[in-house]
Design a protein around this motif. Structure first.
Motif, mmCIF file in Angstrom:
data_model
loop_
_atom_site.group_PDB
_atom_site.id
_atom_site.type_symbol
_atom_site.label_atom_id
_atom_site.label_comp_id
_atom_site.label_asym_id
_atom_site.label_seq_id
_atom_site.Cartn_x
_atom_site.Cartn_y
_atom_site.Cartn_z
ATOM 1 N N ASP A 111 0.835 -1.209 0.000
ATOM 2 C CA ASP A 111 0.000 0.000 0.000
ATOM 3 C C ASP A 111 0.867 1.255 0.000
ATOM 4 N N LEU A 112 1.952 1.224 0.772
ATOM 5 C CA LEU A 112 2.859 2.367 0.801
ATOM 6 C C LEU A 112 3.515 2.553 -0.567
ATOM 7 N N ALA A 113 3.920 1.479 -1.183
ATOM 8 C CA ALA A 113 4.530 1.559 -2.516
ATOM 9 C C ALA A 113 3.548 2.175 -3.509
ATOM 10 N N PHE A 114 2.297 1.778 -3.417
ATOM 11 C CA PHE A 114 1.268 2.325 -4.324
ATOM 12 C C PHE A 114 1.103 3.821 -4.114
ATOM 13 N N GLU A 115 1.057 4.254 -2.843
ATOM 14 C CA GLU A 115 0.874 5.677 -2.548
ATOM 15 C C GLU A 115 2.070 6.507 -3.005
ATOM 16 N N ILE A 116 3.266 5.970 -2.850
ATOM 17 C CA ILE A 116 4.463 6.680 -3.302
ATOM 18 C C ILE A 116 4.415 6.864 -4.817
ATOM 19 N N LYS A 117 4.051 5.823 -5.530
ATOM 20 C CA LYS A 117 3.957 5.908 -6.985
ATOM 21 C C LYS A 117 2.896 6.920 -7.407
ATOM 22 N N ARG A 118 1.813 6.967 -6.652
ATOM 23 C CA ARG A 118 0.715 7.877 -7.001
ATOM 24 C C ARG A 118 1.078 9.336 -6.725
ATOM 25 N N GLU A 119 1.778 9.578 -5.622
ATOM 26 C CA GLU A 119 2.072 10.945 -5.219
ATOM 27 C C GLU A 119 3.383 11.477 -5.788
ATOM 28 N N HIS A 120 4.291 10.576 -6.147
ATOM 29 C CA HIS A 120 5.560 10.987 -6.739
ATOM 30 C C HIS A 120 5.595 10.436 -8.166
ATOM 31 N N ARG A 121 5.161 11.248 -9.072
ATOM 32 C CA ARG A 121 4.920 10.816 -10.439
ATOM 33 C C ARG A 121 6.130 10.095 -11.037
ATOM 34 N N ASN A 122 5.844 8.967 -11.658
ATOM 35 C CA ASN A 122 6.862 8.142 -12.324
ATOM 36 C C ASN A 122 7.851 7.485 -11.357
ATOM 37 N N ALA A 123 7.531 7.496 -10.065
ATOM 38 C CA ALA A 123 8.419 6.857 -9.093
ATOM 39 C C ALA A 123 8.414 5.338 -9.306
ATOM 40 N N LYS A 124 9.587 4.751 -9.122
ATOM 41 C CA LYS A 124 9.719 3.298 -9.120
ATOM 42 C C LYS A 124 9.980 2.878 -7.678
ATOM 43 N N VAL A 125 9.229 1.922 -7.199
ATOM 44 C CA VAL A 125 9.326 1.523 -5.796
ATOM 45 C C VAL A 125 9.597 0.028 -5.702
ATOM 46 N N GLU A 126 10.574 -0.319 -4.884
ATOM 47 C CA GLU A 126 10.907 -1.723 -4.653
ATOM 48 C C GLU A 126 10.935 -1.984 -3.150
ATOM 49 N N VAL A 127 10.317 -3.072 -2.731
ATOM 50 C CA VAL A 127 10.318 -3.475 -1.320
ATOM 51 C C VAL A 127 11.272 -4.650 -1.171
ATOM 52 N N ILE A 128 12.253 -4.484 -0.292
ATOM 53 C CA ILE A 128 13.262 -5.532 -0.100
ATOM 54 C C ILE A 128 13.312 -5.952 1.374
ATOM 55 N N PRO A 129 12.945 -7.193 1.672
ATOM 56 C CA PRO A 129 13.078 -7.691 3.037
ATOM 57 C C PRO A 129 14.451 -8.319 3.246
ATOM 58 N N VAL A 130 15.021 -8.087 4.407
ATOM 59 C CA VAL A 130 16.253 -8.778 4.798
ATOM 60 C C VAL A 130 15.941 -9.502 6.103
ATOM 61 N N VAL A 131 15.836 -10.814 6.023
ATOM 62 C CA VAL A 131 15.384 -11.607 7.162
ATOM 63 C C VAL A 131 16.460 -12.636 7.532
ATOM 64 N N ILE A 132 16.936 -12.525 8.764
ATOM 65 C CA ILE A 132 17.950 -13.449 9.284
ATOM 66 C C ILE A 132 17.348 -14.175 10.488
ATOM 67 N N GLY A 133 17.430 -15.481 10.510
ATOM 68 C CA GLY A 133 16.881 -16.238 11.627
ATOM 69 C C GLY A 133 17.623 -15.962 12.922
ATOM 70 N N ALA A 134 16.915 -15.987 14.026
ATOM 71 C CA ALA A 134 17.525 -15.718 15.336
ATOM 72 C C ALA A 134 18.615 -16.726 15.674
ATOM 73 N N LEU A 135 18.522 -17.920 15.106
ATOM 74 C CA LEU A 135 19.546 -18.944 15.325
ATOM 75 C C LEU A 135 20.485 -19.074 14.133
ATOM 76 N N GLY A 136 20.418 -18.110 13.208
ATOM 77 C CA GLY A 136 21.429 -18.018 12.168
ATOM 78 C C GLY A 136 21.055 -18.425 10.760
ATOM 79 N N ALA A 137 19.880 -18.977 10.550
ATOM 80 C CA ALA A 137 19.525 -19.414 9.200
ATOM 81 C C ALA A 137 19.040 -18.233 8.359
ATOM 82 N N TYR A 138 19.127 -18.395 7.046
ATOM 83 C CA TYR A 138 18.471 -17.455 6.142
ATOM 84 C C TYR A 138 18.034 -18.211 4.897
ATOM 85 N N SER A 139 17.072 -17.662 4.181
ATOM 86 C CA SER A 139 16.457 -18.389 3.074
ATOM 87 C C SER A 139 17.318 -18.326 1.812
#
Length: 215
Positions: free
Chosen positions: A150-178
């Motif tokens: 929803d935030l990405a959509f609003e940014i694109k709508r309010e900032h004309r021609n904006a490109k928005v990318e959402v990037i998660p960085v998730v590290i497991g509490a015991l050290g694993a990652y996907s």
């Protein structure tokens, strides 16, 4: 950490179920839920207020430092000495730390951990970090991406021609990652920080376990 991975720590729940000691199985910190290794590592509401946040911020700080270094924004010589500014920028880049992005429509999720804005290309990168229990890594990655659509959509709508990318960085509490984690980091165009972030998460988890089990 290995004991926690094997669910072999001498938690109250283990003492209660296995040893039949008659002691309470509840967490010695929150006194609300059974004290399992998983609960101590990632689910105790009392620990979330400070210990989990510090662990999360250590991982996020490394990413912020790498981005600041890449874009010639003021940063400490060593990442672990870095103190992110709420907003830092150059003529072409703006880098935000834990800052609300205001839009005309009020949104439930409008405060990613790190926001990178390329002023010239009008590209916005919303980066959100998490350190959940290892079994929840992929689920958390999907939730992070979904949360900021929803935030990405609003940014694109309010900032004309904006490109928005959402990037998660998730590290497991015991050290694993996907298997997706490397791809997410590569999209930030910074060095592969996964092993370092993994080490930071593990060290802080070990600190939390020692602290709680010594009470």
């Amino acid at each position: 950490i290995i004991a926690a991975q094997d669910q072999a720590l001498r938690t109250n729940a283990i003492k209660y179920k296995i040893d039949k000691t008659g002691e309470t199985p509840l967490c010695r910190v929150c006194k609300e839920k059974p004290e399992t290794a998983r609960h101590i590592v990632s689910a105790c509401p009392k620990l979330a207020q400070e210990e989990y946040k510090k662990r999360h911020d250590k991982v996020a700080m490394r990413i912020h430092w790498e981005l600041a270094k890449k874009h010639n924004i003021e940063h400490a010589e060593k990442w672990y000495d870095h103190i992110p500014a709420a907003v830092a920028e150059t003529d072409t880049i703006q880098l935000k730390w834990d800052s609300t992005i205001y839009t005309n429509n009020r949104l439930a999720h409008n405060r990613p951990d790190i926001t990178l804005i390329d002023k010239e290309s009008n590209e916005w990168t919303l980066i959100d970090i998490a350190v959940p229990f290892d079994q929840n890594i992929v689920k958390t990655e999907d939730e992070k991406v979904e949360r900021y659509q929803d935030l990405a959509f609003e940014i694109k709508r309010e900032h004309r021609n904006a490109k928005v990318e959402v990037i998660p960085v998730v590290i497991g509490a015991l050290g694993a990652y996907s298997k997706n984690a490397k791809n997410f980091v590569e999209r930030l165009k910074i060095p592969n920080i996964l092993d370092g972030a993994q080490f930071s998460a593990i060290l802080w988890t070990a600190h939390v376990l020692r602290k709680v089990l010594s009470l």
